[in-house]
Design a protein around this motif. Structure first.
Motif, PDB file in Angstrom:
ATOM      1  N   VAL A 195      14.508   2.655  -5.067  1.00 34.72           N
ATOM      2  CA  VAL A 195      13.335   3.403  -5.520  1.00 34.72           C
ATOM      3  C   VAL A 195      12.190   2.445  -5.858  1.00 34.72           C
ATOM      4  O   VAL A 195      11.032   2.701  -5.520  1.00 34.72           O
ATOM      5  CB  VAL A 195      13.691   4.307  -6.724  1.00 34.72           C
ATOM      6  CG1 VAL A 195      12.449   4.868  -7.389  1.00 34.72           C
ATOM      7  CG2 VAL A 195      14.612   5.434  -6.279  1.00 34.72           C
ATOM      8  N   ALA A 196      12.518   1.316  -6.493  1.00 34.88           N
ATOM      9  CA  ALA A 196      11.485   0.334  -6.827  1.00 34.88           C
ATOM     10  C   ALA A 196      10.856  -0.258  -5.566  1.00 34.88           C
ATOM     11  O   ALA A 196       9.637  -0.433  -5.492  1.00 34.88           O
ATOM     12  CB  ALA A 196      12.074  -0.779  -7.688  1.00 34.88           C
ATOM     13  N   ILE A 197      11.682  -0.543  -4.562  1.00 34.07           N
ATOM     14  CA  ILE A 197      11.167  -1.080  -3.301  1.00 34.07           C
ATOM     15  C   ILE A 197      10.285  -0.043  -2.613  1.00 34.07           C
ATOM     16  O   ILE A 197       9.217  -0.358  -2.093  1.00 34.07           O
ATOM     17  CB  ILE A 197      12.324  -1.536  -2.393  1.00 34.07           C
ATOM     18  CG1 ILE A 197      12.980  -2.784  -2.985  1.00 34.07           C
ATOM     19  CG2 ILE A 197      11.845  -1.807  -0.974  1.00 34.07           C
ATOM     20  CD1 ILE A 197      14.292  -3.160  -2.355  1.00 34.07           C
ATOM     21  N   ARG A 198      10.746   1.216  -2.606  1.00 30.38           N
ATOM     22  CA  ARG A 198       9.943   2.287  -2.006  1.00 30.38           C
ATOM     23  C   ARG A 198       8.590   2.394  -2.695  1.00 30.38           C
ATOM     24  O   ARG A 198       7.548   2.511  -2.046  1.00 30.38           O
ATOM     25  CB  ARG A 198      10.680   3.621  -2.106  1.00 30.38           C
ATOM     26  CG  ARG A 198       9.913   4.757  -1.458  1.00 30.38           C
ATOM     27  CD  ARG A 198       9.999   6.075  -2.144  1.00 30.38           C
ATOM     28  NE  ARG A 198       9.756   6.002  -3.564  1.00 30.38           N
ATOM     29  CZ  ARG A 198      10.143   6.943  -4.410  1.00 30.38           C
ATOM     30  NH1 ARG A 198      10.803   7.983  -3.988  1.00 30.38           N
ATOM     31  NH2 ARG A 198       9.881   6.844  -5.697  1.00 30.38           N
ATOM     32  N   ASP A 199       8.589   2.326  -4.025  1.00 32.76           N
ATOM     33  CA  ASP A 199       7.341   2.410  -4.774  1.00 32.76           C
ATOM     34  C   ASP A 199       6.398   1.267  -4.417  1.00 32.76           C
ATOM     35  O   ASP A 199       5.186   1.466  -4.276  1.00 32.76           O
ATOM     36  CB  ASP A 199       7.612   2.425  -6.272  1.00 32.76           C
ATOM     37  CG  ASP A 199       8.280   3.703  -6.747  1.00 32.76           C
ATOM     38  OD1 ASP A 199       8.298   4.700  -5.988  1.00 32.76           O
ATOM     39  OD2 ASP A 199       8.797   3.709  -7.890  1.00 32.76           O
ATOM     40  N   LYS A 200       6.938   0.062  -4.262  1.00 40.40           N
ATOM     41  CA  LYS A 200       6.113  -1.095  -3.892  1.00 40.40           C
ATOM     42  C   LYS A 200       5.539  -0.934  -2.483  1.00 40.40           C
ATOM     43  O   LYS A 200       4.395  -1.284  -2.220  1.00 40.40           O
ATOM     44  CB  LYS A 200       6.923  -2.398  -3.979  1.00 40.40           C
ATOM     45  CG  LYS A 200       7.221  -2.827  -5.381  1.00 40.40           C
ATOM     46  CD  LYS A 200       5.970  -3.272  -6.076  1.00 40.40           C
ATOM     47  CE  LYS A 200       6.299  -3.835  -7.440  1.00 40.40           C
ATOM     48  NZ  LYS A 200       5.111  -4.257  -8.164  1.00 40.40           N
ATOM     49  N   ILE A 201       6.341  -0.420  -1.570  1.00 42.28           N
ATOM     50  CA  ILE A 201       5.867  -0.215  -0.196  1.00 42.28           C
ATOM     51  C   ILE A 201       4.755   0.823  -0.165  1.00 42.28           C
ATOM     52  O   ILE A 201       3.733   0.636   0.497  1.00 42.28           O
ATOM     53  CB  ILE A 201       7.041   0.183   0.731  1.00 42.28           C
ATOM     54  CG1 ILE A 201       7.963  -1.015   0.932  1.00 42.28           C
ATOM     55  CG2 ILE A 201       6.535   0.703   2.066  1.00 42.28           C
ATOM     56  CD1 ILE A 201       9.246  -0.695   1.660  1.00 42.28           C
ATOM     57  N   VAL A 202       4.938   1.925  -0.896  1.00 40.81           N
ATOM     58  CA  VAL A 202       3.907   2.963  -0.948  1.00 40.81           C
ATOM     59  C   VAL A 202       2.640   2.411  -1.588  1.00 40.81           C
ATOM     60  O   VAL A 202       1.534   2.652  -1.103  1.00 40.81           O
ATOM     61  CB  VAL A 202       4.417   4.210  -1.704  1.00 40.81           C
ATOM     62  CG1 VAL A 202       3.289   5.178  -2.002  1.00 40.81           C
ATOM     63  CG2 VAL A 202       5.516   4.899  -0.910  1.00 40.81           C
ATOM     64  N   SER A 203       2.794   1.652  -2.652  1.00 39.73           N
ATOM     65  CA  SER A 203       1.637   1.049  -3.320  1.00 39.73           C
ATOM     66  C   SER A 203       0.895   0.098  -2.372  1.00 39.73           C
ATOM     67  O   SER A 203      -0.340   0.116  -2.312  1.00 39.73           O
ATOM     68  CB  SER A 203       2.104   0.298  -4.565  1.00 39.73           C
ATOM     69  OG  SER A 203       1.049  -0.380  -5.161  1.00 39.73           O
ATOM     70  N   ALA A 204       1.632  -0.720  -1.638  1.00 35.22           N
ATOM     71  CA  ALA A 204       1.000  -1.641  -0.689  1.00 35.22           C
ATOM     72  C   ALA A 204       0.299  -0.876   0.422  1.00 35.22           C
ATOM     73  O   ALA A 204      -0.808  -1.240   0.831  1.00 35.22           O
ATOM     74  CB  ALA A 204       2.050  -2.584  -0.101  1.00 35.22           C
ATOM     75  N   TYR A 205       0.918   0.186   0.908  1.00 32.07           N
ATOM     76  CA  TYR A 205       0.296   1.002   1.954  1.00 32.07           C
ATOM     77  C   TYR A 205      -1.015   1.607   1.454  1.00 32.07           C
ATOM     78  O   TYR A 205      -2.026   1.584   2.154  1.00 32.07           O
ATOM     79  CB  TYR A 205       1.247   2.104   2.419  1.00 32.07           C
ATOM     80  CG  TYR A 205       0.590   3.056   3.388  1.00 32.07           C
ATOM     81  CD1 TYR A 205       0.421   2.704   4.718  1.00 32.07           C
ATOM     82  CD2 TYR A 205       0.109   4.286   2.965  1.00 32.07           C
ATOM     83  CE1 TYR A 205      -0.204   3.557   5.610  1.00 32.07           C
ATOM     84  CE2 TYR A 205      -0.518   5.152   3.847  1.00 32.07           C
ATOM     85  CZ  TYR A 205      -0.672   4.783   5.167  1.00 32.07           C
ATOM     86  OH  TYR A 205      -1.295   5.627   6.032  1.00 32.07           O
ATOM     87  N   LEU A 206      -0.980   2.147   0.233  1.00 31.75           N
ATOM     88  CA  LEU A 206      -2.199   2.746  -0.316  1.00 31.75           C
ATOM     89  C   LEU A 206      -3.293   1.702  -0.506  1.00 31.75           C
ATOM     90  O   LEU A 206      -4.470   1.974  -0.261  1.00 31.75           O
ATOM     91  CB  LEU A 206      -1.892   3.451  -1.640  1.00 31.75           C
ATOM     92  CG  LEU A 206      -1.034   4.710  -1.527  1.00 31.75           C
ATOM     93  CD1 LEU A 206      -0.675   5.233  -2.917  1.00 31.75           C
ATOM     94  CD2 LEU A 206      -1.736   5.769  -0.711  1.00 31.75           C
ATOM     95  N   GLU A 207      -2.901   0.502  -0.927  1.00 26.87           N
ATOM     96  CA  GLU A 207      -3.869  -0.583  -1.104  1.00 26.87           C
ATOM     97  C   GLU A 207      -4.512  -0.952   0.240  1.00 26.87           C
ATOM     98  O   GLU A 207      -5.719  -1.134   0.337  1.00 26.87           O
ATOM     99  CB  GLU A 207      -3.175  -1.792  -1.705  1.00 26.87           C
ATOM    100  CG  GLU A 207      -4.087  -2.968  -1.921  1.00 26.87           C
ATOM    101  CD  GLU A 207      -4.409  -3.178  -3.367  1.00 26.87           C
ATOM    102  OE1 GLU A 207      -5.281  -4.012  -3.618  1.00 26.87           O
ATOM    103  OE2 GLU A 207      -3.818  -2.499  -4.226  1.00 26.87           O
ATOM    104  N   VAL A 208      -3.689  -1.068   1.277  1.00 26.42           N
ATOM    105  CA  VAL A 208      -4.216  -1.412   2.600  1.00 26.42           C
ATOM    106  C   VAL A 208      -5.107  -0.287   3.125  1.00 26.42           C
ATOM    107  O   VAL A 208      -6.151  -0.539   3.723  1.00 26.42           O
ATOM    108  CB  VAL A 208      -3.053  -1.723   3.575  1.00 26.42           C
ATOM    109  CG1 VAL A 208      -3.552  -1.799   5.004  1.00 26.42           C
ATOM    110  CG2 VAL A 208      -2.364  -3.009   3.181  1.00 26.42           C
ATOM    111  N   SER A 209      -4.704   0.960   2.876  1.00 20.85           N
ATOM    112  CA  SER A 209      -5.514   2.081   3.398  1.00 20.85           C
ATOM    113  C   SER A 209      -6.860   2.178   2.706  1.00 20.85           C
ATOM    114  O   SER A 209      -7.801   2.724   3.274  1.00 20.85           O
ATOM    115  CB  SER A 209      -4.743   3.393   3.263  1.00 20.85           C
ATOM    116  OG  SER A 209      -4.617   3.750   1.898  1.00 20.85           O
TER     117      SER A 209
END
Length: 103
Positions: free
Chosen positions: A85-99
């Protein structure tokens, strides 16, 4: 600017010894696993731990497994799920940052 697929990213192994550094300098490149492959491997490992904990729990209900084994398996599965769950949250956060980046 378009981003390529996640599978196009490559992970290269860390250089841990002098022999690795020597082979790297001789060959010039390393063959790393793709990011998608690494995620798939981690996901299947996590699912395996969760399934193991579930199977041990069922065996304990039948009276065929030790309580200590069940507790260890369930705690390991819980830690694995929290990490996933923590890894998923980091991936989503990184995706949102890039977008949000301007092109």
């Amino acid at each position: 600017m378009m981003l390529g697929p996640v599978g196009a990213l490559r992970l290269t192994p860390a250089l841990t010894s002098e022999t690795s550094a020597t082979s790297l300098s001789q060959s010039g490149t390393t063959a790393g696993a793709s990011f998608a492959d690494a995620l798939a491997k981690a996901a299947s490992s996590s699912v395996g731990k969760l399934e193991n904990a579930e199977a041990l729990s069922v065996e304990a209900l039948k009276g065929n497994a030790d309580t200590r084994q069940v507790v260890d398996a369930v705690m390991s599965a819980q830690q694995t799920l929290q990490a996933a769950v923590a890894i998923r949250d980091k991936i989503v956060s990184a995706y949102l940052e890039v977008s949000r980046m301007s092109i």
